[in-house]
Write a protein that holds these residues in place. Structure first.
Motif, mmCIF file in Angstrom:
data_model
loop_
_atom_site.group_PDB
_atom_site.id
_atom_site.type_symbol
_atom_site.label_atom_id
_atom_site.label_comp_id
_atom_site.label_asym_id
_atom_site.label_seq_id
_atom_site.Cartn_x
_atom_site.Cartn_y
_atom_site.Cartn_z
ATOM 1 N N LYS A 1 32.759 43.502 37.553
ATOM 2 C CA LYS A 1 32.369 42.905 38.842
ATOM 3 C C LYS A 1 31.392 41.756 38.613
ATOM 4 O O LYS A 1 31.475 40.732 39.267
ATOM 5 N N PHE B 1 42.768 43.020 39.262
ATOM 6 C CA PHE B 1 43.727 42.021 39.731
ATOM 7 C C PHE B 1 43.570 40.763 38.883
ATOM 8 O O PHE B 1 42.476 40.250 38.718
ATOM 9 N N LEU B 2 44.666 40.291 38.317
ATOM 10 C CA LEU B 2 44.601 39.069 37.509
ATOM 11 C C LEU B 2 45.676 38.089 37.950
ATOM 12 O O LEU B 2 46.772 38.489 38.328
ATOM 13 N N GLU B 3 45.318 36.825 37.890
ATOM 14 C CA GLU B 3 46.363 35.823 38.057
ATOM 15 C C GLU B 3 47.128 35.794 36.748
ATOM 16 O O GLU B 3 46.537 35.914 35.674
ATOM 17 N N ASN B 4 48.440 35.632 36.849
ATOM 18 C CA ASN B 4 49.240 35.614 35.633
ATOM 19 C C ASN B 4 49.169 34.228 34.997
ATOM 20 O O ASN B 4 50.060 33.409 35.148
ATOM 21 N N ILE C 1 48.487 43.426 37.645
ATOM 22 C CA ILE C 1 47.429 44.413 37.827
ATOM 23 C C ILE C 1 47.301 45.135 36.498
ATOM 24 O O ILE C 1 48.268 45.713 35.999
ATOM 25 N N ARG D 1 43.591 34.949 31.037
ATOM 26 C CA ARG D 1 42.969 35.860 31.987
ATOM 27 C C ARG D 1 42.748 37.251 31.367
ATOM 28 O O ARG D 1 41.687 37.831 31.475
ATOM 29 N N LYS E 1 40.344 45.724 47.387
ATOM 30 C CA LYS E 1 40.856 46.877 46.635
ATOM 31 C C LYS E 1 42.339 46.623 46.353
ATOM 32 O O LYS E 1 43.158 46.608 47.270
ATOM 33 N N ILE E 2 42.616 46.407 45.079
ATOM 34 C CA ILE E 2 44.016 46.159 44.716
ATOM 35 C C ILE E 2 44.378 47.027 43.517
ATOM 36 O O ILE E 2 43.947 46.774 42.400
ATOM 37 N N ASP E 3 45.149 48.059 43.774
ATOM 38 C CA ASP E 3 45.539 48.953 42.693
ATOM 39 C C ASP E 3 47.043 48.905 42.462
ATOM 40 O O ASP E 3 47.536 49.218 41.401
ATOM 41 N N SER F 1 41.474 49.387 37.946
ATOM 42 C CA SER F 1 42.564 48.411 38.065
ATOM 43 C C SER F 1 41.958 47.049 38.312
ATOM 44 O O SER F 1 41.038 46.912 39.118
ATOM 45 N N ASP G 1 35.655 39.356 46.184
ATOM 46 C CA ASP G 1 35.622 40.243 45.017
ATOM 47 C C ASP G 1 35.533 41.727 45.383
ATOM 48 O O ASP G 1 35.615 42.584 44.517
ATOM 49 N N GLY H 1 33.011 38.688 37.969
ATOM 50 C CA GLY H 1 33.791 38.135 39.075
ATOM 51 C C GLY H 1 35.218 38.645 39.181
ATOM 52 O O GLY H 1 36.036 38.074 39.906
ATOM 53 N N PHE H 2 35.546 39.735 38.491
ATOM 54 C CA PHE H 2 36.892 40.297 38.612
ATOM 55 C C PHE H 2 36.991 41.168 39.859
ATOM 56 O O PHE H 2 35.994 41.747 40.300
ATOM 57 N N ILE H 3 38.196 41.262 40.401
ATOM 58 C CA ILE H 3 38.440 42.192 41.493
ATOM 59 C C ILE H 3 38.807 43.532 40.864
ATOM 60 O O ILE H 3 39.855 43.667 40.234
ATOM 61 N N VAL H 4 37.926 44.523 41.000
ATOM 62 C CA VAL H 4 38.094 45.804 40.315
ATOM 63 C C VAL H 4 38.258 46.923 41.345
ATOM 64 O O VAL H 4 37.519 46.974 42.324
ATOM 65 N N THR H 5 39.202 47.791 41.119
ATOM 66 C CA THR H 5 39.410 48.927 42.005
ATOM 67 C C THR H 5 39.389 50.205 41.170
ATOM 68 O O THR H 5 40.035 50.267 40.124
ATOM 69 N N TYR I 1 51.210 37.375 39.539
ATOM 70 C CA TYR I 1 49.995 38.170 39.391
ATOM 71 C C TYR I 1 50.245 39.345 38.470
ATOM 72 O O TYR I 1 51.384 39.716 38.219
ATOM 73 N N GLU J 1 41.955 34.468 42.023
ATOM 74 C CA GLU J 1 40.796 35.305 41.720
ATOM 75 C C GLU J 1 39.519 34.671 42.282
ATOM 76 O O GLU J 1 39.446 33.457 42.438
ATOM 77 N N PRO J 2 38.504 35.507 42.534
ATOM 78 C CA PRO J 2 37.236 34.987 43.065
ATOM 79 C C PRO J 2 36.673 33.873 42.181
ATOM 80 O O PRO J 2 36.696 33.984 40.956
#
Lengths: 432, 142
Positions: free
Chosen positions: B59, B8-11, B43, B15, A379-381, B6, A376, B62-66, B41, A411-412
């Protein structure tokens, strides 16, 4: 050491016990098991022909298929009246196989399990949390009896209910945990996400087994759980957990040679290999009554070390089983072990040790898809970042397993966690 | 510059819904949204009222956040105004990685979110040319 006399006896004495045990066992199976009598007669071998340990080579192998063909009781060398326990394999690789134990067998199993737990420094002060399933699976009861034999406090949790496992672990001050490596990594993940809980955990060592695992996963478990993670080996057909166990020196698993004779053979030609060469592990039980097995082909790939171990135990060591020939997948004509995929993934930053392998067939071609879970803190932008991660994983895996795969990032937390043995492979080709 | 988050999501179904639910439950308002997708995927890029709170909330879920700094350019809603911006960036050797427009806003102008490779250079060049930019969604215009 739990049993210093037995565990550190001179090699010469071990050989004497082995020859005695081999003679006794061959005689026992010949007189009591019609299956073995027929098999020995077919190659013209009689128990009297066993005069030295080298004579083991003359005996035929026992295959997993033999156990299935004689299911349920055809392999027994004791009358049912003397059998006091039945256990069965979890059936991960097909139809279940069983083991039947006499009272003496249960006692011997507790002895080797106790020695094995001793390798992980379990003593009467220890609190052992057993998260292996209790029941037909040997994991739970095997460790339980061993820990009880030592006089440790046993927590018979069985598998599942992670929240309760963690609560008890913290409340009771568990010092040792026994479970599958995949479950240990899941517990580690849960604990590292909860700083309050983490402070209350007093774990020292893990007794982990029942599935092949990689060095990389070991490091992951050791850092997330803050323990020394040690490998325990066993299989239902032979006894259960405790056939062999790693000591803190982590240089192979001590196999209790006063109970078992180990050999390494080439899995294709069945020819004997030098101990230090990699091959299939073959085990003969020399102290069992209920269901002794002669030269049982374990399907596990290992090798044997006979050099001295700094811990003082004199019994030979087998290398950690990283792969089981039964687990081997043939994809695009190439032999692929899931454990190789796991160890490659664990060397990549930003990727977790949770994955799924999906094999399908498109036309005449095999298609390998690997679902990989992202950490998690990635870094993905940009889309290009996703491409870069996919390419990196794909390259690493291709160099590890020799074939290309499609990587699917997840995803995590989205890939299934396992409480017992992990099931990471879906092979859709069998339906075609 | 503004902070963009931003995700990240699975399509797959649900989601985006889960993402928006997490923000709604914390009363975080979205003023701008853009989704880039690859088929498998996506973004999701958001400009929100409280990017720090949103980041923490997501976060926890559990999301991947940038978090990324982006230019928030205010221009009149007339032909050629956005072109003037891109020309300035181009002339100053700045590459636009992506851009999207925001919802109608209280400033009565078009708000364009621009992500560039050299944000500081870009900001300097635009400011020198008198282009308005936002540093936050509240308060006076920078």
């Amino acid at each position: 050491m739990y049993n210093k006399n037995a565990e550190s006896m001179p090699q010469g004495q071990i050989r004497d016990i082995q020859l005695e045990g081999l003679k006794k066992t061959v005689q026992r199976v010949y007189s009591n098991s019609p299956y073995y009598k027929e098999k020995f007669d077919a190659v013209n071998i009689h128990p009297d022909d066993i005069k030295s340990l080298d004579d083991l080579q003359k005996l035929p192998f026992t295959e997993k298929s033999d156990l299935r063909d004689t299911y349920p009781y055809g392999m027994l060398s004791a009358p049912l009246s003397e059998i006091t326990r039945l256990q069965a394999s979890s059936g991960t690789t097909g139809k279940q196989t069983i083991d039947c134990y006499t009272k003496a067998d249960i006692d011997a199993w507790a002895e080797i399990a106790a020695r094995s737990l001793g390798c992980a420094e379990v003593d009467s002060e220890s609190i052992v949390q057993v998260c292996y399933g209790y029941g037909l699976f040997t994991g739970g009861l095997g460790i339980h009896y061993g820990a009880e034999r030592i006089g440790a406090m046993v927590m018979p949790m069985s598998s599942g209910n992670t929240e309760r496992q963690l609560q008890m672990m913290a409340d009771m001050g568990t010092t040792h945990i026994a479970c599958t490596p995949s479950y240990a990594s899941y517990l580690g993940e849960q604990i590292s996400q909860n700083k309050e809980l983490q402070k209350r955990i007093k774990l020292r060592n893990g007794i982990l087994g029942a599935e092949p695992w990689s060095q990389e996963l070991r490091e992951n478990i050791e850092s997330t759980l803050g323990i020394t993670a040690l490998d325990i080996y066993g299989l239902t057909e032979i006894m259960g957990p405790g056939v062999a166990m790693e000591c803190s020196h982590k240089n192979g698993l001590h196999i209790w040679e006063d109970h078992f004779i180990v050999e390494i053979v080439d899995p294709d030609t069945l020819e004997a290999k030098a101990d230090t060469q990699e091959g299939e592990l073959v085990i003969t039980t020399i102290n069992k009554e209920g269901m002794p097995l002669i030269r049982y082909r374990t399907r596990d790939i290992s090798k044997i070390y006979r050099t001295e171990c700094a811990c003082g135990r004199t019994h030979a060591r087998i290398e950690r089983v990283k792969a089981r020939t039964d687990d081997m997948l043939i994809i695009k004509g190439v032999n692929v072990y899931p454990s190789r995929i796991e160890s490659a993934l664990l060397t990549i930053d930003g990727v977790k040790p949770h994955f799924e392998i999906i094999i399908s067939r498109k036309g005449f071609l095999d298609d390998l898809e690997i679902k990989v879970e992202l950490a998690d803190d990635m870094k993905i932008d940009k889309i290009s970042a996703i491409d870069a991660i996919e390419k990196q994983i794909s390259r690493k895996l291709e160099s590890a397993i020799g074939i290309s795969s499609r990587i699917r990032l997840c995803e995590p937390g989205s890939i299934t966690r396992f409480e017992g043995k992990s099931k990471r492979v879906t092979d859709l080709r069998k339906d075609n | 510059m503004l902070k963009q988050i931003s995700i990240f999501l699975e399509n797959s179904p649900g989601r985006l819904n889960n993402l928006l639910k997490a923000l709604y439950e914390r009363h975080i308002n979205i003023t701008s949204l853009a989704i880039a997708d690859t088929g498998e995927y996506g973004i999701t890029r958001l400009i929100v009222t409280d990017p720090d709170a949103a980041t923490q909330a997501l976060k926890e879920e559990g999301f991947i956040v940038t978090v990324t700094d982006v230019l928030a350019v205010l221009i009149s809603n007339k032909p050629g105004t956005l072109y003037a911006v891109t020309k300035l960036l181009y002339d100053n050797g700045v590459n636009v990685e992506y851009a999207y427009s925001a919802l109608p806003n209280e400033y009565g102008k078009a708000l364009i979110i621009v992500r560039v490779d050299y944000p500081e250079n870009a900001e300097k060049a635009l400011a020198k040319a008198g282009i308005e930019m936002l540093d936050s969604l509240e308060g006076p215009i920078a």
